[in-house]
Design a protein around this motif. Structure first.
Motif, PDB file in Angstrom:
ATOM      1  N   GLY A   1       0.796  -1.217   0.000  1.00  0.00           N
ATOM      2  CA  GLY A   1       0.000   0.000   0.000  1.00  0.00           C
ATOM      3  C   GLY A   1       0.829   1.268   0.000  1.00  0.00           C
ATOM      4  O   GLY A   1       0.478   2.241   0.646  1.00  0.00           O
ATOM      5  N   ASP A   2       1.932   1.259  -0.728  1.00  0.00           N
ATOM      6  CA  ASP A   2       2.833   2.408  -0.838  1.00  0.00           C
ATOM      7  C   ASP A   2       3.454   2.812   0.496  1.00  0.00           C
ATOM      8  O   ASP A   2       3.654   3.988   0.787  1.00  0.00           O
ATOM      9  CB  ASP A   2       2.134   3.598  -1.490  1.00  0.00           C
ATOM     10  CG  ASP A   2       1.843   3.370  -2.964  1.00  0.00           C
ATOM     11  OD1 ASP A   2       2.456   2.449  -3.549  1.00  0.00           O
ATOM     12  OD2 ASP A   2       1.024   4.101  -3.533  1.00  0.00           O
ATOM     13  N   GLN A   3       3.791   1.821   1.320  1.00  0.00           N
ATOM     14  CA  GLN A   3       4.466   2.089   2.589  1.00  0.00           C
ATOM     15  C   GLN A   3       5.871   2.604   2.317  1.00  0.00           C
ATOM     16  O   GLN A   3       6.606   2.051   1.509  1.00  0.00           O
ATOM     17  CB  GLN A   3       4.533   0.840   3.453  1.00  0.00           C
ATOM     18  CG  GLN A   3       5.116   1.109   4.818  1.00  0.00           C
ATOM     19  CD  GLN A   3       5.008  -0.080   5.751  1.00  0.00           C
ATOM     20  OE1 GLN A   3       4.431  -1.099   5.399  1.00  0.00           O
ATOM     21  NE2 GLN A   3       5.561   0.060   6.922  1.00  0.00           N
ATOM     22  N   VAL A   4       6.239   3.674   3.013  1.00  0.00           N
ATOM     23  CA  VAL A   4       7.544   4.306   2.843  1.00  0.00           C
ATOM     24  C   VAL A   4       8.528   3.715   3.839  1.00  0.00           C
ATOM     25  O   VAL A   4       8.217   3.564   5.022  1.00  0.00           O
ATOM     26  CB  VAL A   4       7.438   5.832   3.039  1.00  0.00           C
ATOM     27  CG1 VAL A   4       8.806   6.488   2.932  1.00  0.00           C
ATOM     28  CG2 VAL A   4       6.492   6.434   2.013  1.00  0.00           C
ATOM     29  N   GLY A   5       9.699   3.364   3.350  1.00  0.00           N
ATOM     30  CA  GLY A   5      10.728   2.818   4.219  1.00  0.00           C
ATOM     31  C   GLY A   5      12.112   3.209   3.745  1.00  0.00           C
ATOM     32  O   GLY A   5      12.305   3.603   2.600  1.00  0.00           O
TER      33      GLY A   5
ATOM     34  N   ASP B   1       9.313  10.017  -3.403  1.00  0.00           N
ATOM     35  CA  ASP B   1       9.470  11.427  -3.751  1.00  0.00           C
ATOM     36  C   ASP B   1       9.446  12.254  -2.466  1.00  0.00           C
ATOM     37  O   ASP B   1       9.036  11.766  -1.409  1.00  0.00           O
ATOM     38  CB  ASP B   1       8.436  11.882  -4.787  1.00  0.00           C
ATOM     39  CG  ASP B   1       7.010  11.868  -4.287  1.00  0.00           C
ATOM     40  OD1 ASP B   1       6.768  12.334  -3.155  1.00  0.00           O
ATOM     41  OD2 ASP B   1       6.127  11.426  -5.034  1.00  0.00           O
ATOM     42  N   PRO B   2       9.913  13.475  -2.507  1.00  0.00           N
ATOM     43  CA  PRO B   2      10.037  14.282  -1.282  1.00  0.00           C
ATOM     44  C   PRO B   2       8.722  14.457  -0.514  1.00  0.00           C
ATOM     45  O   PRO B   2       8.725  14.452   0.715  1.00  0.00           O
ATOM     46  CB  PRO B   2      10.560  15.630  -1.789  1.00  0.00           C
ATOM     47  CG  PRO B   2      11.274  15.303  -3.059  1.00  0.00           C
ATOM     48  CD  PRO B   2      10.488  14.166  -3.665  1.00  0.00           C
ATOM     49  N   ILE B   3       7.619  14.591  -1.199  1.00  0.00           N
ATOM     50  CA  ILE B   3       6.324  14.771  -0.529  1.00  0.00           C
ATOM     51  C   ILE B   3       5.938  13.509   0.234  1.00  0.00           C
ATOM     52  O   ILE B   3       5.446  13.580   1.366  1.00  0.00           O
ATOM     53  CB  ILE B   3       5.222  15.145  -1.551  1.00  0.00           C
ATOM     54  CG1 ILE B   3       5.538  16.483  -2.203  1.00  0.00           C
ATOM     55  CG2 ILE B   3       3.848  15.148  -0.909  1.00  0.00           C
ATOM     56  CD1 ILE B   3       5.576  17.667  -1.257  1.00  0.00           C
TER      57      ILE B   3
ATOM     58  N   LEU C   1       8.123  13.310   3.411  1.00  0.00           N
ATOM     59  CA  LEU C   1       7.676  14.282   4.398  1.00  0.00           C
ATOM     60  C   LEU C   1       6.382  13.827   5.059  1.00  0.00           C
ATOM     61  O   LEU C   1       6.222  13.939   6.281  1.00  0.00           O
ATOM     62  CB  LEU C   1       7.493  15.657   3.748  1.00  0.00           C
ATOM     63  CG  LEU C   1       7.008  16.767   4.669  1.00  0.00           C
ATOM     64  CD1 LEU C   1       8.000  17.005   5.794  1.00  0.00           C
ATOM     65  CD2 LEU C   1       6.783  18.042   3.865  1.00  0.00           C
ATOM     66  N   SER C   2       5.474  13.286   4.285  1.00  0.00           N
ATOM     67  CA  SER C   2       4.212  12.786   4.826  1.00  0.00           C
ATOM     68  C   SER C   2       4.446  11.652   5.820  1.00  0.00           C
ATOM     69  O   SER C   2       3.832  11.617   6.895  1.00  0.00           O
ATOM     70  CB  SER C   2       3.306  12.311   3.687  1.00  0.00           C
ATOM     71  OG  SER C   2       2.106  11.797   4.190  1.00  0.00           O
ATOM     72  N   ALA C   3       5.341  10.729   5.494  1.00  0.00           N
ATOM     73  CA  ALA C   3       5.655   9.607   6.392  1.00  0.00           C
ATOM     74  C   ALA C   3       6.312  10.107   7.676  1.00  0.00           C
ATOM     75  O   ALA C   3       5.983   9.639   8.769  1.00  0.00           O
ATOM     76  CB  ALA C   3       6.562   8.600   5.687  1.00  0.00           C
ATOM     77  N   GLU C   4       7.219  11.064   7.555  1.00  0.00           N
ATOM     78  CA  GLU C   4       7.881  11.615   8.744  1.00  0.00           C
ATOM     79  C   GLU C   4       6.884  12.349   9.636  1.00  0.00           C
ATOM     80  O   GLU C   4       6.930  12.237  10.862  1.00  0.00           O
ATOM     81  CB  GLU C   4       9.016  12.551   8.324  1.00  0.00           C
ATOM     82  CG  GLU C   4      10.189  11.832   7.700  1.00  0.00           C
ATOM     83  CD  GLU C   4      11.203  12.766   7.079  1.00  0.00           C
ATOM     84  OE1 GLU C   4      10.890  13.967   6.881  1.00  0.00           O
ATOM     85  OE2 GLU C   4      12.314  12.298   6.793  1.00  0.00           O
TER      86      GLU C   4
END
Length: 64
Positions: free
Chosen positions: A7-11, A43-45, A48-51
């Motif tokens: 589900g597009d998890q950022v890691g 991408d940077p957005i 930032l959203s994950a952080e």
């Protein structure tokens, strides 16, 4: 990195484990393995959203 199979998890990329890549959530947490063909650069957005989501959860006292 973004794991599209989760589900597009950022890691963050942590290394290679056999045929898989090891990723860890932004800011810490339990690593998971992802298939390289299911991972793309973040991408940077998205980063930032994950952080921000992690910081908000910590401020609410949620276990991460």
């Amino acid at each position: 990195m973004v794991d599209t199979s989760r589900g597009d998890q950022v890691g963050e990329f942590r290394g290679v484990a056999g045929p898989y890549w090891s990723l860890r959530p932004i800011g810490g947490g339990t690593e998971w393995e992802a298939e390289p063909e299911q991972v793309r650069p973040v991408d940077p957005i998205e980063r930032l959203s994950a952080e921000t989501a992690r910081a908000n959860a910590r401020s609410r006292g949620e276990l991460l």
